[in-house]
Design a protein around this motif. Structure first.
Motif, PDB file in Angstrom:
ATOM      1  N   ASP A 236       0.842  -1.187   0.000  1.00 41.57           N
ATOM      2  CA  ASP A 236       0.000   0.000   0.000  1.00 41.57           C
ATOM      3  C   ASP A 236       0.883   1.246   0.000  1.00 41.57           C
ATOM      4  OD1 ASP A 236      -0.321   1.343   3.061  1.00 41.57           O
ATOM      5  OD2 ASP A 236       0.406  -0.713   3.018  1.00 41.57           O
ATOM      6  N   MET A 237       0.382   2.295  -0.675  1.00 40.44           N
ATOM      7  CA  MET A 237       1.081   3.565  -0.785  1.00 40.44           C
ATOM      8  C   MET A 237       0.211   4.657  -0.198  1.00 40.44           C
ATOM      9  SD  MET A 237       3.334   5.859  -1.655  1.00 40.44           S
ATOM     10  CE  MET A 237       4.601   5.054  -2.645  1.00 40.44           C
ATOM     11  N   LYS A 238       0.751   5.408   0.753  1.00 43.60           N
ATOM     12  CA  LYS A 238       0.030   6.504   1.388  1.00 43.60           C
ATOM     13  C   LYS A 238       0.452   7.813   0.715  1.00 43.60           C
ATOM     14  CE  LYS A 238      -1.387   8.111   5.981  1.00 43.60           C
ATOM     15  NZ  LYS A 238      -1.165   7.960   7.439  1.00 43.60           N
ATOM     16  N   THR A 239      -0.503   8.474   0.084  1.00 44.29           N
ATOM     17  CA  THR A 239      -0.261   9.738  -0.603  1.00 44.29           C
ATOM     18  C   THR A 239      -1.032  10.845   0.101  1.00 44.29           C
ATOM     19  OG1 THR A 239      -2.167   9.713  -2.096  1.00 44.29           O
ATOM     20  CG2 THR A 239      -0.252   8.380  -2.741  1.00 44.29           C
ATOM     21  N   PRO A 240      -0.799  12.120  -0.268  1.00 38.15           N
ATOM     22  CA  PRO A 240      -1.615  13.196   0.304  1.00 38.15           C
ATOM     23  C   PRO A 240      -3.098  13.037  -0.009  1.00 38.15           C
ATOM     24  CG  PRO A 240       0.373  14.097  -0.669  1.00 38.15           C
ATOM     25  CD  PRO A 240       0.322  12.653  -1.064  1.00 38.15           C
ATOM     26  N   TYR A 241      -3.425  12.331  -1.076  1.00 42.82           N
ATOM     27  CA  TYR A 241      -4.825  12.108  -1.444  1.00 42.82           C
ATOM     28  C   TYR A 241      -5.470  11.025  -0.588  1.00 42.82           C
ATOM     29  CZ  TYR A 241      -8.913  11.237  -4.385  1.00 42.82           C
ATOM     30  OH  TYR A 241     -10.197  11.092  -4.851  1.00 42.82           O
TER      31      TYR A 241
END
Length: 303
Positions: A236-241
């Motif tokens: 999983d990738m945590k982005t500002p979105y």
């Protein structure tokens, strides 16, 4: 694609993956899981995000489903062509850092998955709206009648990639300048470079080698580029979105002039169902590490 005559040397600018996420639609409703939202996307902050992109239109004989039904992530561990928003007119805002420091390795989890977090500020951060532009009316469009869209390749450069989407995935047809004329850039890829091969799944691999010929600012040139790509990690990738389940696509580019390798570059793209590339990182030239933290460019989805 038009033919070229003659041969000279060139060094092509660095490029990155141009797939964009799709945005738009209602948001803000509180949620705990995707099914709590009419958009079927629950962001990491507990609110509903915008609806993902409609499915791509059919590509003639390519056999792509022509349905315009809403694309809803099914989290099946694969990304099909109908789960990629590769349509002219789509746009998104990315936070882009150049000459930044961020470790691509992320955190390895006990279950074999990986976690990456790109919510923190990085050096030289700037938000930029990026779009997939229609070929219609572009000066180069008569030379590439099969093109699906064009997109800017890298921060700090106005060069655009000309891309084709078909049932096999995404191909790079050419690199062009915004304007034609005496000092134009127009570089043909023969055969087209394979950027994405669908369906994407853990362990998938694909390779292409292209002769790159044409003009750089009006000067004739020719070289060879080889792209070696693979889906190497899942997590999983945590982005500002928000936080996305992702497949990481690793691509190694080798550029050769006069049979001598002159450049290697590594790119990672974190791909999410119905959003495409939510994060991408380019290495600096001639990066030798399988993972790296001295980054030429880092971009992540903002909205």
């Amino acid at each position: 694609m038009k033919s070229r005559q003659g041969a000279c040397s060139l060094l092509l600018c660095s490029m990155g993956l141009a797939a964009l996420a799709a945005c738009g639609g209602p948001s803000g409703q509180t949620c705990a899981v995707d099914d709590d939202c009419s958009s079927h996307f629950c962001k990491a902050d507990g609110t509903c995000g915008p609806s993902p992109v409609d499915a791509p239109p059919g590509q003639g004989d390519g056999g792509v489903d022509g349905s315009n039904a809403l694309c809803s992530p099914n989290h099946d561990g694969q990304i099909t062509l109908n789960e990629l928003p590769l349509i002219a007119g789509r746009s998104a805002t990315f936070r882009i850092a150049t000459s930044a420091t961020w470790n691509t390795a992320g955190t390895s989890l006990p279950n074999g998955m990986h976690h990456w977090d790109l919510t923190s500020a990085l050096a030289n951060d700037a938000d930029q709206s990026l779009a997939l532009a229609s070929p219609t009316g572009a000066w180069w469009s008569p030379d590439y009648p099969s093109a699906t869209y064009s997109a800017v390749l890298a921060a700090g450069s106005n060069l655009q990639g000309v891309f084709k989407v078909d049932s096999t995935g995404l191909q790079l047809l050419a690199v062009v300048s915004p304007d034609g004329g005496t000092y134009k850039t127009e570089l043909d890829y023969d055969p087209p470079a394979r950027i994405l091969s669908v369906p994407l799944g853990n362990g998938a691999t694909w390779t292409s080698t292209s002769t790159v010929s044409g003009y750089v600012q009006g000067v004739c040139g020719v070289s060879s580029e080889k792209y070696d790509s693979r889906v190497d990690l899942v997590g999983d990738m945590k982005t500002p979105y928000g936080n996305f389940p992702v497949l990481r696509v690793a691509t190694d580019l080798t550029r050769t002039v006069n049979f001598t390798p002159v450049l290697t570059k590594r790119t990672f793209a974190w791909m999410a169902e119905c959003f495409g590339s939510v994060t991408s990182v380019q290495s600096k030239d001639n990066e030798s590490g399988s993972e790296f933290s001295d980054d030429a460019e880092v971009r992540r989805l903002v909205q």
